[in-house]
Design a protein around this motif. Structure first.
Motif, PDB file in Angstrom:
ATOM      1  N   GLU A 113       0.854  -1.180   0.000  1.00 52.79           N
ATOM      2  CA  GLU A 113       0.000   0.000   0.000  1.00 52.79           C
ATOM      3  C   GLU A 113       0.894   1.235   0.000  1.00 52.79           C
ATOM      4  OE1 GLU A 113      -3.256   2.008   2.963  1.00 52.79           O
ATOM      5  OE2 GLU A 113      -3.323  -0.171   2.723  1.00 52.79           O
ATOM      6  N   ASP A 114       0.605   2.172  -0.911  1.00 57.10           N
ATOM      7  CA  ASP A 114       1.426   3.381  -0.963  1.00 57.10           C
ATOM      8  C   ASP A 114       0.952   4.383   0.088  1.00 57.10           C
ATOM      9  OD1 ASP A 114      -0.767   4.777  -2.043  1.00 57.10           O
ATOM     10  OD2 ASP A 114       0.009   4.724  -4.085  1.00 57.10           O
ATOM     11  N   GLN A 115       1.617   5.521   0.168  1.00 55.71           N
ATOM     12  CA  GLN A 115       1.322   6.513   1.208  1.00 55.71           C
ATOM     13  C   GLN A 115      -0.060   7.128   1.085  1.00 55.71           C
ATOM     14  OE1 GLN A 115       4.726   8.970   0.428  1.00 55.71           O
ATOM     15  NE2 GLN A 115       3.542  10.455  -0.732  1.00 55.71           N
ATOM     16  N   TRP A 116      -0.716   6.966  -0.075  1.00 54.69           N
ATOM     17  CA  TRP A 116      -2.054   7.517  -0.282  1.00 54.69           C
ATOM     18  C   TRP A 116      -3.138   6.454  -0.174  1.00 54.69           C
ATOM     19  CZ3 TRP A 116       2.065   8.543  -3.631  1.00 54.69           C
ATOM     20  CH2 TRP A 116       2.629   9.800  -3.466  1.00 54.69           C
ATOM     21  N   GLY A 117      -2.755   5.239   0.184  1.00 56.95           N
ATOM     22  CA  GLY A 117      -3.712   4.154   0.333  1.00 56.95           C
ATOM     23  C   GLY A 117      -3.952   3.358  -0.938  1.00 56.95           C
ATOM     24  N   GLY A 118      -3.204   3.658  -1.992  1.00 55.80           N
ATOM     25  CA  GLY A 118      -3.334   2.906  -3.238  1.00 55.80           C
ATOM     26  C   GLY A 118      -2.563   1.599  -3.174  1.00 55.80           C
TER      27      GLY A 118
END
Length: 93
Positions: free
Chosen positions: A42-47
């Protein structure tokens, strides 16, 4: 009507001659292709993205063969990345 193909990849551009440079790119998971959970981050933006190892390589890359270990379940963007296409040749340079 015949469509003339003018941009055939060089015979030197094959998966077997590739250094898998595209496997160092950020890969967003925007469709469900069945990527196993252990390869999803999961990336820092929730993607959702393909997990990468500490050295930047995709976690699904078999380092012994430099081939995708989840080829049949690879992300959509990996399926669209055309061998010998513009993006491929740019990453190989």
């Amino acid at each position: 009507m015949t469509i003339e193909v003018v941009n055939l990849p060089s015979e030197d551009v094959t998966c077997s001659t590739c250094k898998a440079n595209c496997c160092r790119l950020e890969v967003l998971l925007i469709t469900d292709t069945g990527v196993p959970e252990k390869f999803i981050a999961e990336d820092q933006w929730g993607g959702m993205t393909m997990a990468r190892l500490d050295d930047g390589w995709c976690a699904a890359l078999d380092r012994a063969t430099m081939l995708c270990s989840i080829y049949e379940k690879r992300p959509w963007i990996c399926r669209e990345f055309e061998m010998g296409g513009y993006e491929c040749l740019e990453e190989r340079d």
